[in-house]
Design a protein around this motif. Sequence first.
Motif, short mmCIF file in Angstrom:
data_model
loop_
_atom_site.label_atom_id
_atom_site.label_comp_id
_atom_site.label_asym_id
_atom_site.label_seq_id
_atom_site.Cartn_x
_atom_site.Cartn_y
_atom_site.Cartn_z
N UNK A 13 68.42 -57.06 -61.13
CA UNK A 13 68.99 -55.87 -60.50
C UNK A 13 70.51 -56.01 -60.47
N UNK A 14 71.21 -55.00 -60.99
CA UNK A 14 72.67 -54.98 -60.92
C UNK A 14 73.06 -53.99 -59.83
N UNK A 15 73.76 -54.46 -58.83
CA UNK A 15 74.08 -53.66 -57.65
C UNK A 15 75.58 -53.63 -57.41
N UNK A 16 75.98 -52.76 -56.48
CA UNK A 16 77.38 -52.40 -56.25
C UNK A 16 77.98 -53.23 -55.10
N UNK A 62 67.07 -74.97 -55.07
CA UNK A 62 66.75 -73.82 -54.23
C UNK A 62 65.48 -73.14 -54.74
N UNK A 63 65.44 -72.87 -56.02
CA UNK A 63 64.28 -72.19 -56.61
C UNK A 63 63.03 -73.04 -56.44
N UNK A 64 63.13 -74.32 -56.74
CA UNK A 64 61.97 -75.19 -56.64
C UNK A 64 61.46 -75.28 -55.20
N UNK A 65 62.39 -75.37 -54.24
CA UNK A 65 61.98 -75.44 -52.82
C UNK A 65 61.26 -74.17 -52.40
N UNK A 66 61.82 -73.02 -52.74
CA UNK A 66 61.21 -71.75 -52.34
C UNK A 66 59.81 -71.63 -52.92
N UNK A 67 59.64 -72.03 -54.15
CA UNK A 67 58.32 -71.95 -54.78
C UNK A 67 57.34 -72.96 -54.18
N UNK A 68 57.81 -74.14 -53.86
CA UNK A 68 56.92 -75.12 -53.23
C UNK A 68 56.39 -74.61 -51.90
N UNK A 69 57.18 -73.79 -51.23
CA UNK A 69 56.75 -73.22 -49.96
C UNK A 69 55.82 -72.02 -50.13
N UNK A 70 55.53 -71.66 -51.38
CA UNK A 70 54.55 -70.61 -51.64
C UNK A 70 55.12 -69.21 -51.75
N UNK A 71 56.43 -69.08 -51.90
CA UNK A 71 57.05 -67.77 -52.00
C UNK A 71 57.28 -67.38 -53.46
N UNK A 72 57.24 -66.08 -53.70
CA UNK A 72 57.56 -65.54 -55.03
C UNK A 72 58.96 -64.93 -54.98
N UNK A 73 59.76 -65.26 -55.98
CA UNK A 73 61.13 -64.75 -56.05
C UNK A 73 61.16 -63.43 -56.79
N UNK A 74 61.84 -62.44 -56.20
CA UNK A 74 61.84 -61.08 -56.75
C UNK A 74 63.25 -60.51 -56.71
N UNK A 75 63.48 -59.49 -57.53
CA UNK A 75 64.71 -58.72 -57.44
C UNK A 75 64.49 -57.56 -56.47
N UNK A 76 65.57 -56.96 -55.99
CA UNK A 76 65.42 -55.86 -55.03
C UNK A 76 64.77 -54.64 -55.67
N UNK A 77 65.06 -54.38 -56.95
CA UNK A 77 64.43 -53.25 -57.61
C UNK A 77 62.91 -53.38 -57.65
N UNK A 78 62.42 -54.61 -57.67
CA UNK A 78 60.98 -54.84 -57.74
C UNK A 78 60.27 -54.47 -56.44
N UNK A 79 60.96 -54.60 -55.32
CA UNK A 79 60.26 -54.54 -54.03
C UNK A 79 60.72 -53.42 -53.11
N UNK A 80 61.83 -52.78 -53.40
CA UNK A 80 62.29 -51.64 -52.59
C UNK A 80 62.06 -50.39 -53.41
N UNK A 81 61.06 -49.56 -53.06
CA UNK A 81 60.75 -48.40 -53.88
C UNK A 81 61.89 -47.39 -53.86
N UNK A 82 62.05 -46.64 -54.95
CA UNK A 82 63.17 -45.67 -55.02
C UNK A 82 63.19 -44.68 -53.87
N UNK A 83 62.01 -44.28 -53.40
CA UNK A 83 61.98 -43.29 -52.31
C UNK A 83 62.50 -43.86 -51.00
N UNK A 84 62.58 -45.20 -50.90
CA UNK A 84 63.08 -45.82 -49.67
C UNK A 84 64.58 -45.97 -49.70
N UNK A 85 65.21 -45.70 -50.84
CA UNK A 85 66.66 -45.89 -50.94
C UNK A 85 67.34 -44.57 -51.18
#
Length: 227
Positions: A93-96, A204-227
Amino acid sequence: MKHPLLNRLALPSLILSLSLSLSLPAWGAVFSRIPTADPLVALTFDDGPHPGVTERILDLLREKEVKATFFVVGRMAVKSPDLVKRMADEGHTVANHTFYHNNLTTLPPENMELEWKLCNDAIEGITGRRPRFGRPPGGQYNGEVLRATKRSGLTTALWTINTADYTGKTPQQILRRIERNLRCGAVILLHDGPVETVEALPEIIDFIRRKGYRLVSLDEVIPPEAS
């Protein structure tokens, strides 16, 4: 003049302390975490692109198969359009982050909007897509800034975890700030520039994944209608 609700509710403190997604009809959407109970975390990088550093960040993200969000400064973007295009082409995601990286709270409303517009135009000219998210430099904002952001077609995106990587912290100190504060929906503030951030990124990436989290961009998880 500040909006009366701003005085009564101390909006910035409220948003940052609750870390919830808010939709404010007068000012536009503001969020400092992903509104989810799922194990999702977003890495965000401010202040780039910086030739010689941005490539290393992108290389690591590609190697680790991670999508992130880059809050680019417009004047930097137009100097290194190939790096901004690469961000978009590789699915980030490229943001301002405004055009000149001024403290928006010190500007008249028309100049706030100009900062957002010039950066919007720069990003769209490079990537073919208008950005959805804006982050005020230094996280400095008030009601006027939020209104100007909304009028510019942007959702204000803050953060949950400030790694303070811009203060000369070591890679280990950067990682520890994330270790202490990681939780579902966290938006992590990093910077495109410090070498220490690049050095910390694989751990950082390895630690976050070891803790069971999935790394995402904001475009993936904030729907257009919410912005």
